[in-house]
Design a protein around this motif. Structure first.
Motif, short mmCIF file in Angstrom:
data_model
loop_
_atom_site.label_atom_id
_atom_site.label_comp_id
_atom_site.label_asym_id
_atom_site.label_seq_id
_atom_site.Cartn_x
_atom_site.Cartn_y
_atom_site.Cartn_z
N GLY A 371 0.81 -1.22 0.00
CA GLY A 371 0.00 0.00 0.00
C GLY A 371 0.84 1.27 0.00
O GLY A 371 0.43 2.29 0.55
N GLY A 372 2.03 1.18 -0.57
CA GLY A 372 2.87 2.37 -0.70
C GLY A 372 3.75 2.64 0.50
O GLY A 372 4.43 3.67 0.56
N GLU A 373 3.75 1.75 1.49
CA GLU A 373 4.64 1.99 2.64
C GLU A 373 5.24 0.68 3.16
O GLU A 373 4.77 -0.40 2.84
CB GLU A 373 3.87 2.70 3.76
CG GLU A 373 2.56 2.04 4.13
CD GLU A 373 1.76 2.86 5.15
OE1 GLU A 373 2.35 3.25 6.17
OE2 GLU A 373 0.56 3.08 4.91
N PHE A 374 6.30 0.84 3.95
CA PHE A 374 6.95 -0.32 4.54
C PHE A 374 6.42 -0.56 5.95
O PHE A 374 6.09 0.40 6.67
CB PHE A 374 8.47 -0.11 4.60
CG PHE A 374 9.13 -0.29 3.27
CD1 PHE A 374 9.46 -1.56 2.80
CD2 PHE A 374 9.42 0.82 2.47
CE1 PHE A 374 10.07 -1.72 1.57
CE2 PHE A 374 10.02 0.65 1.23
CZ PHE A 374 10.34 -0.62 0.78
N PHE A 375 6.34 -1.84 6.32
CA PHE A 375 5.94 -2.22 7.68
C PHE A 375 6.97 -3.19 8.24
O PHE A 375 7.64 -3.90 7.48
CB PHE A 375 4.57 -2.91 7.66
CG PHE A 375 3.46 -2.04 7.14
CD1 PHE A 375 2.79 -1.17 7.99
CD2 PHE A 375 3.10 -2.09 5.81
CE1 PHE A 375 1.77 -0.37 7.50
CE2 PHE A 375 2.09 -1.30 5.31
CZ PHE A 375 1.41 -0.43 6.16
N GLY A 376 7.02 -3.25 9.57
CA GLY A 376 7.87 -4.25 10.21
C GLY A 376 9.33 -3.86 10.24
O GLY A 376 9.68 -2.72 9.91
N PRO A 377 10.19 -4.77 10.63
CA PRO A 377 9.88 -6.17 10.97
C PRO A 377 9.18 -6.31 12.33
O PRO A 377 9.29 -5.45 13.18
CB PRO A 377 11.27 -6.82 11.00
CG PRO A 377 12.20 -5.71 11.36
CD PRO A 377 11.62 -4.47 10.77
N PHE A 378 8.50 -7.46 12.46
CA PHE A 378 7.80 -7.78 13.71
C PHE A 378 8.26 -9.15 14.21
O PHE A 378 8.33 -10.09 13.42
CB PHE A 378 6.29 -7.83 13.48
CG PHE A 378 5.70 -6.55 12.95
CD1 PHE A 378 5.53 -5.45 13.77
CD2 PHE A 378 5.34 -6.45 11.61
CE1 PHE A 378 4.98 -4.27 13.28
CE2 PHE A 378 4.78 -5.29 11.12
CZ PHE A 378 4.61 -4.18 11.95
#
Lengths: 404, 337
Positions: A371-378
């Motif tokens: 969705g156009g962005e980075f997430f994590g790491p988790f």
């Protein structure tokens, strides 16, 4: 709340407001899938688009697939009772079949036996030798590589096989793309004829002497006369390889010493002329045949289209309904025009769920893009995420539950 | 085409519309066929592949015409009555062989006439070594499954396949085979006794001719170490609980059932697969073992190749042949297992 229940709620909401349109819906067999099972039920049929959409909104399956085939009785059992009428040609590309360079960077394995972890996709654990579990992720780069392969397919389909109408393209909803060909010229082909097309595209069963390529003592013979199809592509590959004049590369591909490659290409312009005339003298002695055969293998590897074979040859195959949701990602299998396909960014433009915040428990994931962005790491933690990312992680099984 | 040319064409190609017109004009009725005609029809069915056509003098032509052209639909009725697909396959192949001699003698325009008769519309190019070009979908539909005519080994450009004379002949012969095969079985009303009797005789004769297949001797002999490599790989993957794609599961299950493994044992083999569903597996295995059309045959090496499961260096045409060979020559005594 259990992930499957939450996902179904979200999918039901989506399908209630986004009706799908399936070409020739009443002639096709449908199948649906549930949590972690892409097809758990099949032999379904719908008399109209409305009936199909009502079903989706009420039942909200995590996966919905339709047959490439058109049947007289699509819901009949067993398969032969359905009475096949015709079938679209379908070609499928997945990043995990192509394995572009980036793919191994975001593919991880773990051993359920000794808990060892690592990058890549081995079959067995490097520590204890047990079978490992592999977790694949996608990134914009590997999806671009998949799209490039699709355009290579289109070049061959159009320029060589003369397929020029009835194309429909869609994102698969996860790791690749689907091409449907709905043209009466091709829809009535027998299963064996479809295999021939797949063999042609993938270079399977190719016999070099039949195309006029032959390593002989003292040299290498090429087809004479007008070049076509595989022989043209092979000729172009060899021509550009030799014109490039990279001795180290040629030696590595041909399995000879660099000095031998230099000897062969002593006068590159002469070699290229010889190539165009149909016979390249090469004083490689006993290594001659193996050298040229290895270059031909490299040409085959470079020119073959790496598609999912079983999708194209299985006449009873059910394939994701275009524009439906993929239960493992929550992304839509977007239908795309050829122009849209050129610029399409699946991990952004196939996102359908909104940005409302959702708290998840037990999130385990590397850094990922969506969705156009980075997430994590988790690392097995709780996290507040937008709905589209929450659906993505829950569908993949990278989060345990939702805090309501 | 003059009447005489039509007769000759019908003799060369007894499946053709010219031959059908002659049969229709003769008023042939299966209920009133002579013993002589049935005898001639039977010879169609017992003809060995490669058997040459008799050279006919002009005076013998009319008589032979009746024997050959009129006996052809009778032969189709007889073979249909046997209800044995293997005999229908053999008949179609035999007719194709029979016609191949004529195909090879045709001049280019004769080849085009025949192609048209078979529903193909090639363009004559006469640019040696290329004789004709055919649209890709027509070519693959006609030649699929013939290893010498693989599309990947042809000259293909701009939607056309360019063929030399011998390749064009091979396409036509394959089309003849498939045309005859797809016309079988023919539906006939009440079966005349002469036809029924001839069908029984043909079946019995074929039984006599058929050598006891090696398969009959190996039923129930399961020696995984002697499986062909393709099956060994699939079998060991299943034993280790590794995932095997659908076509691989189908192939190994039909192979094991063909060599006599019990359905329950086949189901048990799948038990370790990651997505094992016993009920579903049993349903599928039972259908493979005893479906509406009997036991489903294990796929041939050509099919396995299509599925991407064949061993590259296997010189056998069928995994069962390879297994039988291994059992006989593999240094193990099946009785020990």
């Amino acid at each position: 709340m259990d992930p499957p229940v939450f996902l179904q709620q979200q999918f039901a909401r989506f399908y209630s407001s986004h009706p799908l349109s399936v070409e020739s819906v009443e002639w096709r067999e449908f199948g649906t899938g549930e949590w972690k099972q892409k097809i758990s039920s099949r032999h379904m049929a719908f008399g109209s688009q409305e009936e199909f959409n009502r079903f989706l909104a009420e039942r909200a399956p995590l996966y919905v697939s339709a047959s490439a085939a058109y049947y007289e009785h699509p819901s009949a059992k067993p398969m032969e009772a359905k009475q096949w009428v015709k079938g679209d040609l379908v070609y499928e590309f997945d990043a995990d079949d192509l394995k572009p360079e980036c793919f191994l960077d975001h593919t991880f394995w773990s051993c359920p036996h000794c808990q060892t972890k690592g990058k890549g996709a081995p079959d067995y654990c490097s520590s204890c030798g047990e079978r490992v579990q592999v977790e694949e992720w996608t990134c914009p780069e590997c999806l671009k590589a998949t799209r490039r392969e699709l355009f290579r397919l289109l070049d061959v389909l159009e320029q060589e096989l003369g397929m020029r109408e009835g194309f429909s393209f869609n994102f698969s909803g996860n790791k690749g793309y689907h091409v449907h060909v709905r043209s009466p010229t091709w829809q009535f082909l027998s299963p064996k004829a479809r295999v021939e097309l797949v063999d042609y595209l993938s270079g399977s069963g190719l016999e070099w002497p039949k195309l006029g390529f032959e390593a002989r003592s003292g040299g290498f013979r090429l087809p004479s006369g007008p070049q076509s199809g595989w022989s043209r592509r092979t000729y172009d590959y060899l021509n550009s390889l030799l014109a490039e004049g990279d001795y180290a590369k040629i030696a590595a591909l041909g399995g000879v010493r660099e000095a031998d490659a230099k000897k062969l290409l002593n006068d590159p312009s002469k070699v290229l002329v010889a190539l165009s005339e149909g016979f390249v003298p090469s004083g490689l002695g006993k290594k001659n045949e193996a050298f040229w055969m290895k270059l031909l293998s490299a040409a085959l590897e470079c020119n073959r289209i790496r598609l999912d074979r079983s999708t194209s040859i299985d006449s009873s195959k059910l394939i994701r309904v275009p524009n439906s949701l993929h239960g493992e990602t929550g992304l839509a299998a977007r239908v795309l025009s050829r122009e849209q396909l050129k610029e399409f960014e699946p991990l952004h433009e196939a996102v359908v769920f909104g940005p409302d915040s959702v708290r998840l428990e037990g999130v385990r994931a590397p850094k990922f893009f969506l969705g156009g962005e980075f997430f994590g790491p988790f690392a097995d933690e709780s996290a507040e995420l937008p709905l589209f990312a929450a659906v993505y992680l829950l569908g993949r099984g990278n989060a345990h539950g939702i805090v309501v | 085409m003059s009447v005489s040319e039509q007769l000759r064409f019908a003799y060369r190609y007894p499946f053709s519309s010219a031959a059908r017109s002659i049969v229709a004009a003769s008023g042939l009725s299966l209920g009133h066929v002579s013993e002589e005609l049935v005898g001639q029809a039977r010879s169609w069915l017992l003809r060995k592949p490669g058997e040459k056509k008799p050279v006919l003098s002009d005076s013998a032509f009319s008589r032979k015409l009746e024997e050959e052209v009129l006996s052809f639909p009778v032969a189709k009725a007889i073979v249909s009555q046997t209800n044995a697909s293997v005999l229908m396959d053999g008949f179609a192949l035999s007719v194709a062989y029979w016609c191949s001699e004529s195909v090879q003698k045709e001049d280019p325009s004769g080849l085009l006439d025949l192609a048209q008769e078979l529903g193909l519309k090639p363009d004559l190019l006469k640019a040696k070594p290329i004789l004709v070009c055919i649209l890709v979908p027509d070519f693959v539909q006609a030649a699929a499954g013939v290893s010498s005519l693989k599309l990947v080994n042809q000259r293909v450009e701009n939607g056309n396949v360019f063929l030399g004379r011998s390749e064009m002949e091979a396409v036509l012969i394959e089309l003849i085979r498939s045309r005859v095969r797809s016309s079988l079985p023919v539906k006939i009303g009440p079966v005349p006794s002469l036809i029924a009797q001839a069908a029984n005789e043909v079946v019995n004769e074929h039984k006599k001719r058929r050598k006891a297949t090696a398969l009959e001797g190996i039923q129930g002999t399961i020696v995984p170490s002697l499986f062909p490599d393709c099956m060994k790989e699939l079998y060991s993957r299943l034993q280790e609980g590794r995932n095997v794609p659908h076509l691989g599961r189908f192939s190994v299950a039909t192979f094991l059932l063909s060599i006599g493994m019990k359905s329950a044992d086949v189901v048990a083999l799948f038990a370790k697969t990651p997505n094992f569903n016993e009920k579903l597996t049993r349903y599928h295995v039972d259908r493979l073992a005893e479906g509406p059309k009997g036991k489903v045959s294990a796929p041939s090496c050509a099919k396995l190749k299509e599925y991407g499961l064949a061993c590259t260096d296997c010189r056998f045409k069928h995994p069962i042949s390879k297994y039988v060979h291994n059992l006989k020559n593999g240094g193990e005594n099946p009785a020990d297992h």
